[in-house]
Design a protein around this motif. Structure first.
Motif, PDB file in Angstrom:
ATOM      1  N   ASP A 141      47.827  60.063  -1.212  1.00  0.00           N
ATOM      2  CA  ASP A 141      48.574  61.058  -0.451  1.00  0.00           C
ATOM      3  C   ASP A 141      50.078  60.989  -0.692  1.00  0.00           C
ATOM      4  O   ASP A 141      50.842  61.692  -0.023  1.00  0.00           O
ATOM      5  N   TYR A 142      50.507  60.160  -1.630  1.00  0.00           N
ATOM      6  CA  TYR A 142      51.937  60.044  -1.935  1.00  0.00           C
ATOM      7  C   TYR A 142      52.517  61.393  -2.363  1.00  0.00           C
ATOM      8  O   TYR A 142      52.002  62.039  -3.274  1.00  0.00           O
ATOM      9  N   HIS A 143      53.578  61.828  -1.672  1.00  0.00           N
ATOM     10  CA  HIS A 143      54.249  63.099  -1.946  1.00  0.00           C
ATOM     11  C   HIS A 143      53.271  64.272  -1.936  1.00  0.00           C
ATOM     12  O   HIS A 143      53.376  65.203  -2.746  1.00  0.00           O
ATOM     13  N   ARG A 144      52.343  64.238  -0.980  1.00  0.00           N
ATOM     14  CA  ARG A 144      51.412  65.346  -0.763  1.00  0.00           C
ATOM     15  C   ARG A 144      51.454  65.739   0.715  1.00  0.00           C
ATOM     16  O   ARG A 144      51.840  64.931   1.572  1.00  0.00           O
ATOM     17  N   PRO A 145      51.011  66.944   1.036  1.00  0.00           N
ATOM     18  CA  PRO A 145      50.969  67.344   2.448  1.00  0.00           C
ATOM     19  C   PRO A 145      50.034  66.478   3.291  1.00  0.00           C
ATOM     20  O   PRO A 145      50.122  66.498   4.519  1.00  0.00           O
ATOM     21  N   THR A 146      49.193  65.716   2.642  1.00  0.00           N
ATOM     22  CA  THR A 146      48.227  64.871   3.356  1.00  0.00           C
ATOM     23  C   THR A 146      48.796  63.508   3.757  1.00  0.00           C
ATOM     24  O   THR A 146      48.074  62.681   4.326  1.00  0.00           O
ATOM     25  N   ASP A 147      50.084  63.260   3.479  1.00  0.00           N
ATOM     26  CA  ASP A 147      50.708  62.015   3.954  1.00  0.00           C
ATOM     27  C   ASP A 147      51.064  62.227   5.429  1.00  0.00           C
ATOM     28  O   ASP A 147      52.214  62.440   5.793  1.00  0.00           O
ATOM     29  N   THR A 148      50.039  62.165   6.283  1.00  0.00           N
ATOM     30  CA  THR A 148      50.173  62.463   7.707  1.00  0.00           C
ATOM     31  C   THR A 148      49.911  61.225   8.552  1.00  0.00           C
ATOM     32  O   THR A 148      49.385  60.215   8.066  1.00  0.00           O
ATOM     33  N   PHE A 149      50.255  61.345   9.812  1.00  0.00           N
ATOM     34  CA  PHE A 149      50.064  60.234  10.743  1.00  0.00           C
ATOM     35  C   PHE A 149      48.611  59.785  10.806  1.00  0.00           C
ATOM     36  O   PHE A 149      48.318  58.590  10.916  1.00  0.00           O
ATOM     37  N   GLU A 150      47.687  60.753  10.718  1.00  0.00           N
ATOM     38  CA  GLU A 150      46.268  60.401  10.792  1.00  0.00           C
ATOM     39  C   GLU A 150      45.827  59.473   9.675  1.00  0.00           C
ATOM     40  O   GLU A 150      44.833  58.754   9.813  1.00  0.00           O
ATOM     41  N   ASN A 151      46.561  59.477   8.559  1.00  0.00           N
ATOM     42  CA  ASN A 151      46.139  58.711   7.389  1.00  0.00           C
ATOM     43  C   ASN A 151      46.825  57.356   7.232  1.00  0.00           C
ATOM     44  O   ASN A 151      46.553  56.649   6.258  1.00  0.00           O
TER      45      ASN A 151
END
Length: 323
Positions: free
Chosen positions: A286-296
């Motif tokens: 998830d590095y530098h992706r929109p998926t680098d979120t708190f849940e992850n």
């Protein structure tokens, strides 16, 4: 983090509160499951996680200076500096500078700088500078890049570490800096190093934190001892009792793409011949992706990583440091 040469939704307060108060064990059918409760003997672990949650929320729009909502992130950083007990230098936490951009007007950048004075009269005039960048890459193609690991995790750690040392006064003075514009070419760090509020010769080292909250192998890297081997004994001492797998490396020029020496804000200190130790994890999907979120993020690993960094700073503070 700006790793130039490497491949590199938020939960609500209600969920966080539930995690904080659940019993140590839950019975599901006939099976008893252990449930981790965020806690630390060093700091408020629930607050640490909530700081990451807030910094990486959609409301922050990826914490980039070209977004109006960047002011929300800056307000949070300033408030948490005050709450953590660090004192402003020269009457203000803010160090303003200009963020330069190609083919676009400059933006306003703001570093936040605070101090905890050392208790040893002979050592308080020497500084350990602790840094983390609070900016991220903003919004692209309508998607928010929340930057929970990169680098809400390092920023929240900055607050927790400050709160710890406010209660446990160090021997040397500690300078805490939340840096802007790391993702725009380390511009905040370069400005800070070029406009220090104290003599460069008084800085013992920089401890930089960038991406701390997730690693499937439970590994946290400390980079810098290739260049500054004087810090190796203090780090090896922490290694023996660390609750994460603390590894030394990613700092040898022979590693090419895997040499992190110039890949985050500590590079500005290194260029000025100020020693550094950099803490971070290896890249994840998830590095530098929109998926680098708190849940992850991985809360248990993250809390232990921050505890390990505190133990290291304690060791460096008491260890005889020679440049």
């Amino acid at each position: 983090m700006v790793r130039y040469l490497r491949t590199k939704g938020s939960l609500g307060l209600i969920l966080l509160a539930v995690v904080a108060v659940v019993p140590a064990q839950l019975v599901t059918g006939k099976r008893v499951e252990t449930v981790w409760k965020p806690a630390s003997k060093y700091f408020d672990a629930v607050k640490l996680l909530d700081d990451v949650r807030q910094l990486s929320s959609d409301d922050m729009e990826g914490r980039s200076a070209d977004r109006p909502s960047m002011q929300k992130a800056r307000d949070l950083v300033e408030r948490r500096f005050k709450e953590s007990g660090v004192q402003p230098i020269g009457g203000s936490y803010k160090q303003e500078f200009q963020i330069n951009r190609r083919n676009a007007a400059p933006l306003k950048g703001i570093n936040f700088v605070g101090k905890i004075e050392g208790k040893d009269r002979k050592k308080r005039g020497k500084y350990i500078v602790i840094t983390a960048h609070y900016d991220h890459v903003g919004v692209s193609d309508g998607e928010i890049y929340n930057g929970a690991d990169d680098n809400a995790s390092g920023t929240a750690a900055l607050f927790a570490i400050a709160a710890y040392f406010k209660k446990n006064q160090p021997q040397h003075s500690l300078i805490f800096v939340a840096l802007d514009a790391e993702e725009k070419g380390l511009q905040g760090a370069r400005y800070f190093v070029s406009n220090l509020p104290f003599p460069k010769e008084s800085i013992l080292l920089n401890v930089n934190m960038d991406m701390l909250s997730r690693n499937e192998k439970g590994e946290l890297y400390a980079a810098g001892t290739y260049h500054y081997p004087q810090f190796k004994p203090a780090l090896e001492k922490v290694q023996r009792n660390a609750k994460v797998k603390l590894l030394l490396g990613h700092d040898d020029p022979k590693l090419g793409r895997d040499d992190w020496t110039n890949q985050s804000d500590h590079a500005a200190f290194h260029a000025a011949k100020i020693p550094f130790i950099y803490f971070g994890v290896e890249d994840h999907k998830d590095y530098h992706r929109p998926t680098d979120t708190f849940e992850n993020i991985q809360p248990e690993f993250y809390v232990k990583a921050v505890e390990t960094i505190i133990s290291t700073i304690r060791g460096l503070d008491t260890h005889r440091v020679n440049k």
